[in-house]
Motif scaffolding. Structure first.
Motif, PDB file in Angstrom:
ATOM      1  N   PHE A  97      32.226 -42.131 -27.294  1.00  0.00           N
ATOM      2  CA  PHE A  97      32.678 -41.060 -26.251  1.00  0.00           C
ATOM      3  C   PHE A  97      34.035 -40.229 -26.424  1.00  0.00           C
ATOM      4  CE2 PHE A  97      28.994 -42.657 -25.203  1.00  0.00           C
ATOM      5  CZ  PHE A  97      28.152 -41.817 -24.929  1.00  0.00           C
ATOM      6  N   ARG A  98      34.981 -40.985 -26.879  1.00  0.00           N
ATOM      7  CA  ARG A  98      36.192 -40.404 -26.775  1.00  0.00           C
ATOM      8  C   ARG A  98      37.243 -40.303 -25.590  1.00  0.00           C
ATOM      9  NH1 ARG A  98      35.093 -35.222 -31.680  1.00  0.00           N
ATOM     10  NH2 ARG A  98      33.442 -36.766 -32.789  1.00  0.00           N
ATOM     11  N   ILE A  99      37.823 -38.655 -25.117  1.00  0.00           N
ATOM     12  CA  ILE A  99      38.524 -38.299 -23.448  1.00  0.00           C
ATOM     13  C   ILE A  99      37.450 -39.693 -22.526  1.00  0.00           C
ATOM     14  CG2 ILE A  99      39.192 -37.217 -22.323  1.00  0.00           C
ATOM     15  CD1 ILE A  99      41.034 -37.803 -23.941  1.00  0.00           C
ATOM     16  N   PRO A 100      35.938 -39.168 -22.705  1.00  0.00           N
ATOM     17  CA  PRO A 100      35.714 -39.496 -21.665  1.00  0.00           C
ATOM     18  C   PRO A 100      35.373 -41.216 -21.565  1.00  0.00           C
ATOM     19  CG  PRO A 100      34.381 -37.770 -22.321  1.00  0.00           C
ATOM     20  CD  PRO A 100      35.522 -38.235 -23.396  1.00  0.00           C
ATOM     21  N   GLY A 101      35.344 -41.585 -23.043  1.00  0.00           N
ATOM     22  CA  GLY A 101      35.360 -42.918 -23.314  1.00  0.00           C
ATOM     23  C   GLY A 101      36.811 -43.290 -22.571  1.00  0.00           C
ATOM     24  N   LEU A 102      37.422 -43.143 -23.067  1.00  0.00           N
ATOM     25  CA  LEU A 102      38.709 -43.427 -22.705  1.00  0.00           C
ATOM     26  C   LEU A 102      38.616 -44.040 -20.788  1.00  0.00           C
ATOM     27  CD1 LEU A 102      41.936 -44.615 -23.002  1.00  0.00           C
ATOM     28  CD2 LEU A 102      42.540 -42.745 -22.708  1.00  0.00           C
ATOM     29  N   VAL A 103      37.914 -43.072 -20.446  1.00  0.00           N
ATOM     30  CA  VAL A 103      38.346 -42.694 -18.453  1.00  0.00           C
ATOM     31  C   VAL A 103      37.039 -43.940 -18.163  1.00  0.00           C
ATOM     32  CG1 VAL A 103      37.297 -41.050 -17.075  1.00  0.00           C
ATOM     33  CG2 VAL A 103      38.367 -40.313 -18.682  1.00  0.00           C
ATOM     34  N   ALA A 104      35.981 -43.932 -19.459  1.00  0.00           N
ATOM     35  CA  ALA A 104      34.792 -44.971 -18.555  1.00  0.00           C
ATOM     36  C   ALA A 104      35.703 -46.049 -18.831  1.00  0.00           C
ATOM     37  CB  ALA A 104      33.760 -44.532 -19.623  1.00  0.00           C
ATOM     38  N   SER A 105      36.999 -46.391 -19.967  1.00  0.00           N
ATOM     39  CA  SER A 105      36.981 -47.923 -19.858  1.00  0.00           C
ATOM     40  C   SER A 105      37.720 -48.575 -18.525  1.00  0.00           C
ATOM     41  CB  SER A 105      38.026 -47.725 -21.238  1.00  0.00           C
ATOM     42  OG  SER A 105      37.015 -47.638 -22.559  1.00  0.00           O
ATOM     43  N   PHE A 106      38.362 -46.957 -18.101  1.00  0.00           N
ATOM     44  CA  PHE A 106      39.584 -47.552 -16.966  1.00  0.00           C
ATOM     45  C   PHE A 106      38.792 -47.587 -15.264  1.00  0.00           C
ATOM     46  CE2 PHE A 106      43.243 -46.042 -19.181  1.00  0.00           C
ATOM     47  CZ  PHE A 106      44.037 -46.416 -18.770  1.00  0.00           C
ATOM     48  N   ALA A 107      37.282 -46.960 -15.577  1.00  0.00           N
ATOM     49  CA  ALA A 107      36.503 -46.604 -14.541  1.00  0.00           C
ATOM     50  C   ALA A 107      35.611 -48.020 -14.205  1.00  0.00           C
ATOM     51  CB  ALA A 107      35.368 -45.712 -14.939  1.00  0.00           C
TER      52      ALA A 107
END
Length: 730
Positions: A272-282
């Motif tokens: 998911f690229r950028i959303p995946g990075l955001v999800a990782s932090f979340a």
């Protein structure tokens, strides 16, 4: 524009600060609270207090024994949801309670000698003068007693009593005959309360009021509950015992969990690229927050509790996958990134809410009506579900929106959904349903075969079937890992049983170890299993078997009944909820049937492979109940959406179902993959006692993905078009 960017920067900074504080609290704690190491661990992970009572009566029934065990379980629940209560040899009952910091307090509270009686004034006089008397009620007539505060009467401290059916009639009679008089409550030959009867009480419940403090009310309620034991017990032994899953279970599980979560982050970023990075932090924030809440509410974490945490992590990933998949679809429709992000969260909302509410229904029912292991699982799952929804809909959305407002608006950083394939899942569904039915029937037909050839239809653990408990003394102190490595193989070889069926508990401050295993034959000859084990321990290890007892299962009949009732009730409530939300009972019926399919298919593994049916089996099956329904809801949500769009265009239900499954197929794969990865790492790195649990969970994830894709949608289609008076497909 400047204000929008400034707010976006503030959102990101605020999140990083909160995440930092959460991590600091989890590692170092704040005012002796919050540290992960403070989380209570159960008997299987850390050990605890083992206290044994001797039954004082010589003549008692099996029902008296079962009722006594069950009421001890209720008493222990005042301290923890995780415990073990079982019959330990002749006329003995043992209770095992995790945690040893308040051992003396627990021992004092569990001092359950004596009996409870209610006396009217005349019989109280006889009792006080040492004469023969007759009690109006005894502890057998009390169903429960709880402390409370009556806010309608100046916050008066009270004890609320609930009577059995027979007890309710007795209490009605004694209160009707003694209005204005005192009814004395006697426990262990002491007056513990002397309330004045204000009126005849006929409703099956009563209230003792005007108690000095809430602590006094709580103590009185505890005394009454304890006195309700059918049998009189005397404490004869107490020990601090070690963990049953092995000394390395916690450290290896933590390492496996950390690696598994890191792999999930990697998968999310790649897909998911950028959303995946955001999800990782979340998700990192979610994981820390979950641990902090478990600490805050003093939840006792055991292996089933870990299952609840794993499941909730999987659902937290799932919510993000649903959202990000929707964002990709919005981009494929030509929307801008900003529009796609907004539309993705909006369109995913109903699926996330419905999926998590159905799981929460199951968790709440299991928490209210379940006991012991089941309740512990339900608590961790419920906490995880609430936090996962919050992190997906609040944290992920805020962070992703902030990045978009800062200019991250290139579609290549988000990915664009591909045109869904056109696989005919409805056509394949009938073959899948037939195949699953054949497998399930064949497996269950193996049970009587196993019963005849192996002595039991299933490989029941000591928790279910009972067995033999050996207390063995050694000439040196063994650690748990040393005992598992050096002693368990000796016992297993001598008895001719598998090592996996032997649990080990060290006894603190001694060189003694308690081994629990399937019941050993003991006819007094040298060829009996017991004789061979004694000889092997003496000859090979110089050990001395100090005590050998036949023990009952720690899973009582009441606990089993509560478990079955809880699962059935949860399934019914989920069916009703789905039927209401989707305006069609066939959605609910097909979802529950598929859920039963998943449970039955995993249970087949226990039959075929002769896996141990115990608390780990309960944890696994409950995990599947919570996990599988979520995948089904996602597909049904898309079916519901597509009906509104496609039916006016004369599309058939077959086309709608096939399209819906194809559209959500990637979501099913990604969610199953991320959940599978975390469990797979646990299977690879975990200790032997964890591997069987992880194996069945992995099977459950695969089976859940299979049923959601190949069975639920086609099943709904056939119910919709073939049953009842409904529109037929072309």
């Amino acid at each position: 524009m400047k204000k929008t960017k400034r707010n976006a920067v503030l959102v990101i900074i605020a999140f990083l600060l909160i995440l930092g504080v959460a991590i600091y609290t989890a590692i170092f704690g704040v005012a002796d609270r919050g540290k992960v190491e403070y989380i209570k661990l159960g008997l299987d992970l850390k050990g605890g207090l083992s206290v044994t009572y001797e039954i004082q009566e010589d003549d008692y029934s099996d029902k008296d024994l079962e009722d006594t065990k069950y009421k001890i379980e209720q008493r222990v629940e005042a301290y923890t949801n995780e415990y073990s209560v079982y019959e330990d040899g002749d006329k003995k009952i043992t209770a095992e309670i995790p945690g040893v910091t308040n051992a003396d307090e627990i021992l004092n509270a569990l001092n359950i000698e004596g009996k409870l009686e209610f006396l009217d004034p005349d019989n109280y006089t006889k009792w006080s003068q040492g004469q023969e008397y007759e009690a109006a009620l005894t502890g057998d007539d009390i169903k429960n007693a709880t402390a409370g505060i009556d806010s309608d009467n100046g916050n008066d401290n009270v004890v609320q009593l609930a009577f059995t059916d027979e007890g309710a009639q007795k209490f009605a009679d004694v209160t009707a005959a003694n209005v204005g008089n005192i009814v004395y409550i006697i426990y262990d030959n002491k007056v513990v309360s002397a309330p004045t009867v204000q009126s005849a009480i006929t409703g099956g419940s009563a209230e003792i009021n005007k108690i000095g403090s809430y602590e006094e009310a709580e103590q009185l309620a505890t005394t009454i509950r304890i006195g309700a034991l059918p049998l009189t017990l005397k404490q004869v032994r107490s020990n601090i015992v070690g963990a049953t899953l092995g000394s390395d279970a916690i450290s290896t599980s933590l390492k496996a969990g950390a690696i598994g979560i890191a792999l999930v982050f990697l998968i999310m970023i790649i897909v998911f690229r950028i959303p995946g990075l955001v999800a990782s932090f979340a998700l990192a924030f979610y994981t820390i927050l979950d641990l902090l809440v478990l600490n805050l509410f003093n939840v006792t974490l055991t292996l089933p509790g870990i299952a609840g945490v794993i499941l909730s992590v999987g659902m937290a990933v799932d919510a993000n996958v649903i959202i990000f998949t929707r964002i990709k679809e919005e981009l494929a429709d030509g929307k801008s990134v900003k529009q796609a992000v907004k539309g993705g969260f909006h369109n995913a909302l109903s699926a996330i809410i419905d999926g998590n509410v159905t799981t929460l229904i199951a968790a709440l029912v299991l928490g209210i009506f379940g006991t012991g292991t089941i309740k512990g699982f339900a608590i961790t799952l419920a906490i995880g579900v609430v936090l996962s929804v919050f992190t997906a809909l609040a944290v992920s959305q805020s962070l992703l929106t902030a990045l978009v407002n800062l200019g991250v608006t290139d579609a290549k950083y988000f990915g664009v959904a591909r045109e869904p394939k056109k696989t005919n899942f409805v056509k394949a569904g009938k073959f899948c349903m037939l195949g699953s039915l054949i497998v399930i029937i064949a497996c269950f037909c193996m049970m009587p075969v196993n019963n005849k050839s192996k002595g039991s239809p299933l490989n029941f653990s000591v928790e279910f079937a009972g067995g033999t408990s050996l207390t063995v003394g050694f000439d040196k102190e063994y650690s748990l890992s040393e005992a598992e490595k050096d002693i368990v193989p000796v016992i297993a070889e001598a008895a001719g049983i598998g090592e996996a069926g032997i649990s080990v508990q060290t006894v603190s401050g001694t060189n003694e170890i308690v081994f629990k295993m399937p019941e050993l034959s003991d006819d007094g000859t040298d060829d009996s299993q017991m004789s061979k084990v004694r000889s092997a321990l003496t000859d090979k290890l110089g050990a001395d078997v100090k005590e050998a007892n036949v023990i009952s299962g720690s899973v009582s009949s009441e606990m089993s009944k509560n478990a079955i009732f809880s699962v059935i009730l949860a399934a019914i409530l989920m069916l009703i909820y789905i039927a209401i939300r989707f305006h069609d009972v066939k959605f609910g019926a097909s979802a529950v049937i598929a859920l039963l399919h998943d449970v039955a298919m995993v249970f087949c593994l226990y039959i075929i492979l002769r896996l141990t049916v115990g608390n780990t089996c309960i944890a696994c099956l409950l995990t599947i109940v919570g996990y599988s329904i979520n995948a089904t809801i996602i597909i049904f949500d898309r079916v519901r959406e597509n009906i509104g769009v496609m039916k006016p265009k004369k599309a058939t239900y077959k086309d709608i179902v096939n399209l819906s499954i194809n559209q959500t197929f990637s979501r099913t794969i990604y969610t199953s993959l991320t959940t599978f990865v975390t469990i797979f790492v646990l299977y690879i790195m975990g200790v032997a006692s964890i591997k069987e649990f992880a194996l069945t969970l992995m099977a459950g994830v695969v089976i859940g993905a299979y049923s959601s894709v190949c069975i639920t949608g086609p099943l709904w289609y056939y119910m919709k078009t073939k049953l009842g008076k409904t529109e037929k497909d072309a």
